[in-house]
Design a protein around this motif. Structure first.
Motif, PDB file in Angstrom:
ATOM      1  N   HIS A 172       0.859  -1.181   0.000  1.00 10.17           N
ATOM      2  CA  HIS A 172       0.000   0.000   0.000  1.00 10.17           C
ATOM      3  C   HIS A 172       0.903   1.242   0.000  1.00 10.17           C
ATOM      4  O   HIS A 172       2.132   1.115   0.120  1.00 10.17           O
ATOM      5  N   SER A 174       0.810   3.460   2.275  1.00 13.41           N
ATOM      6  CA  SER A 174       0.950   3.935   3.660  1.00 13.41           C
ATOM      7  C   SER A 174       2.404   4.051   4.157  1.00 13.41           C
ATOM      8  O   SER A 174       2.681   4.917   4.989  1.00 13.41           O
ATOM      9  N   ARG A 198       0.126  -6.608  -4.680  1.00 14.64           N
ATOM     10  CA  ARG A 198      -0.360  -7.655  -3.785  1.00 14.64           C
ATOM     11  C   ARG A 198      -0.502  -8.950  -4.561  1.00 14.64           C
ATOM     12  O   ARG A 198      -0.876  -8.929  -5.739  1.00 14.64           O
ATOM     13  N   GLN A 212      -2.533   3.611  -5.814  1.00 15.89           N
ATOM     14  CA  GLN A 212      -3.254   4.273  -4.734  1.00 15.89           C
ATOM     15  C   GLN A 212      -2.802   5.725  -4.641  1.00 15.89           C
ATOM     16  O   GLN A 212      -1.730   6.088  -5.116  1.00 15.89           O
ATOM     17  N   GLU A 214      -2.348   8.123  -1.348  1.00 16.31           N
ATOM     18  CA  GLU A 214      -2.406   8.194   0.103  1.00 16.31           C
ATOM     19  C   GLU A 214      -2.511   9.660   0.510  1.00 16.31           C
ATOM     20  O   GLU A 214      -1.972  10.534  -0.176  1.00 16.31           O
ATOM     21  N   PHE A 254      -3.376   0.949  11.477  1.00 17.10           N
ATOM     22  CA  PHE A 254      -2.675   2.230  11.638  1.00 17.10           C
ATOM     23  C   PHE A 254      -3.603   3.412  11.859  1.00 17.10           C
ATOM     24  O   PHE A 254      -3.141   4.553  11.946  1.00 17.10           O
ATOM     25  N   GLY A 286     -10.113   3.929   2.168  1.00 14.43           N
ATOM     26  CA  GLY A 286     -10.056   3.646   3.589  1.00 14.43           C
ATOM     27  C   GLY A 286      -9.460   4.866   4.270  1.00 14.43           C
ATOM     28  O   GLY A 286      -8.647   5.574   3.678  1.00 14.43           O
ATOM     29  N   CYS A 287      -9.869   5.114   5.526  1.00 13.84           N
ATOM     30  CA  CYS A 287      -9.381   6.321   6.188  1.00 13.84           C
ATOM     31  C   CYS A 287      -9.494   6.182   7.706  1.00 13.84           C
ATOM     32  O   CYS A 287     -10.022   5.193   8.216  1.00 13.84           O
ATOM     33  N   PHE A 310      -5.755   8.775   4.738  1.00 14.93           N
ATOM     34  CA  PHE A 310      -6.661   8.003   3.880  1.00 14.93           C
ATOM     35  C   PHE A 310      -5.854   7.383   2.759  1.00 14.93           C
ATOM     36  O   PHE A 310      -4.736   7.836   2.441  1.00 14.93           O
ATOM     37  N   GLY A 311      -6.399   6.319   2.169  1.00 14.66           N
ATOM     38  CA  GLY A 311      -5.740   5.689   1.034  1.00 14.66           C
ATOM     39  C   GLY A 311      -6.813   5.261   0.052  1.00 14.66           C
ATOM     40  O   GLY A 311      -7.746   4.556   0.433  1.00 14.66           O
TER      41      GLY A 311
HETATM   42  N1  PHE Z   1      -3.511   1.427   3.387  1.00 14.44           N
HETATM   43  C1  PHE Z   1      -4.917   1.069   3.387  1.00 14.44           C
HETATM   44  C2  PHE Z   1      -5.174   0.045   2.286  1.00 14.44           C
HETATM   45  O1  PHE Z   1      -4.337  -0.152   1.445  1.00 14.44           O
HETATM   46  C3  PHE Z   1      -5.796   2.275   3.150  1.00 14.44           C
HETATM   47  C4  PHE Z   1      -5.708   3.292   4.242  1.00 14.44           C
HETATM   48  C5  PHE Z   1      -4.781   4.310   4.198  1.00 14.44           C
HETATM   49  C6  PHE Z   1      -6.559   3.247   5.330  1.00 14.44           C
HETATM   50  C7  PHE Z   1      -4.715   5.258   5.216  1.00 14.44           C
HETATM   51  C8  PHE Z   1      -6.538   4.164   6.344  1.00 14.44           C
HETATM   52  C9  PHE Z   1      -5.597   5.191   6.273  1.00 14.44           C
HETATM   53  O2  PHE Z   1      -6.206  -0.575   2.250  1.00 14.44           O
END
Ligand code: PHE
Length: 345
Positions: A172, A174, A198, A212, A214, A254, A286-287, A310-311
């Motif tokens: 990801h 992140s 992945r 993604q 981020e 996280f 997602g966040c 968020f991502g």
């Molecule tokens: N890294 C998460 C994913 O790949 C997404 C996410 C990023 C969620 C930052 C919350 C905060 O699914």
């Protein structure tokens, strides 16, 4: 005898100086004759044996002069002849002939979608941060509060580098959070676009590589309400002013609390019906509020600072934006597909 040889060499020097090869082919004959491995000066050099000692030095100098003359003459001739050939072919140019059409390049639809997203966030003060695709497990997992026995760490889900248990293809974006937070104190306001990997079965809806964006905002007094307002702003800019959003409670190691955000596209058009599986809602990101443990892992004081992150996935948004049915089209590099996207954004 000696004088005769001196005369011979002088004659050769004159010959070299007055040579006028008519083209590159004759120039090659010149080169072979005076500079090739069996050139005319070679047998004469051997004659040094028969030169009286007091004239040996002059003889050597003369032979050298002949060689240098040949080399310089060759270079000059080569330059002249090549220039002449070039201007000849320029003279043959038909300046009235129609030009070759210059084909316009096209941007990849994923890049177009990412640029659009980046643009939206840049307008409210986020700056782009880009990091590596080959990561270590500390930045990808440990710093992001993902425990040792978490299934995402499994070889089944993550591509590790050959013979390595710590280096991997990031799963990801992140880890960019961790990279930025370990080198910079708040205020932090970044977006990080990029490719992630992945170990998933490839189908029309999922792929082992995807993209993604981020987002991370850390400062004093950053609240969940700030996050919600930022994401609503994004959704409106991206999907139109009337779009609705909803946050569903979720879990990420996280963030705490965590949520997933859907946007309501409706089911009027066939593509929206298909993309939302008939519900009208499309999950796009997602966040959550950055877990204090993550701030601490990266050297930021969680008593003083809070943040949200968020991502979001890019492919799904690109599918909708450009009305594409199959995610695999993004990675096949079929020019008939790629040529269709001519926007310069
Ligand atoms: N890294 C998460 C994913 O790949 C997404 C996410 C990023 C969620 C930052 C919350 C905060 O699914």
């Amino acid at each position: 005898m000696a004088t005769e040889i001196f005369d011979k060499i002088n004659a050769i020097i004159e010959e070299i100086e007055s040579a006028r090869p008519a083209g590159l082919e004759e120039l090659e004959t010149f080169r072979i004759k005076y500079l090739g491995s069996k050139n005319v000066l070679k047998p004469l050099s051997g004659e040094i044996r028969n030169i009286p000692n007091e004239r040996k030095k002059d003889f050597g100098l003369l032979i050298n002069k002949a060689k240098q003359t040949a080399e310089q003459k060759y270079k000059a001739l080569e330059f002249d002849l090549q220039t002449a050939e070039e201007s000849q072919s320029a003279a043959n140019l038909d300046l009235t002939a129609p030009g070759e059409p210059i084909e316009l390049g096209a941007r990849h639809p994923i890049a177009l979608t990412m640029n659009r997203i980046i643009n939206i966030f840049e307008r409210i003060g986020f700056v782009v941060a880009e990091e590596r695709e080959i990561e270590d497990d500390w930045h990808n997992f440990t710093a992001m509060n993902t425990p040792e026995d978490h299934p995402a760490r499994d070889m089944q889900d993550t591509f590790y580098l050959k013979d390595s248990t710590t280096m991997l293809l990031r799963t990801h974006t992140s880890p960019v959070q961790a990279r930025v937070m370990t080198r910079q104190q708040p205020p932090i306001r970044i977006i990080a676009p990029g490719r992630v990997y992945r170990n998933e079965t490839i189908s029309a809806r999922s792929h082992c590589q995807f993209h993604q964006v981020e987002g991370l905002y850390v400062d004093e007094n950053v609240s969940f309400a700030d996050m919600k307002q930022t994401l609503l702003y994004f959704a409106r800019e991206m999907f139109g002013p009337d779009v609705k959003i909803r946050l569903r409670p979720s879990f990420f190691p996280f963030t705490e609390p965590s949520a997933e955000m859907d946007v309501y596209l409706g089911t009027e058009t066939e593509k929206d019906y298909r993309l939302t599986k008939g519900t009208g809602w499309l999950e796009i990101l997602g966040c959550g509020m950055v877990d204090p443990q993550v701030l601490e892992n990266c050297g930021i004081d969680p008593e003083k600072y809070t943040g949200f992150a968020f991502g979001m996935g890019i492919e799904r948004q690109a599918l909708r934006l450009y009305d594409i049915a199959d995610i695999r089209a993004f990675f096949e590099n079929d020019v008939r597909f790629l040529k269709q996207f001519t926007s310069v954004m």
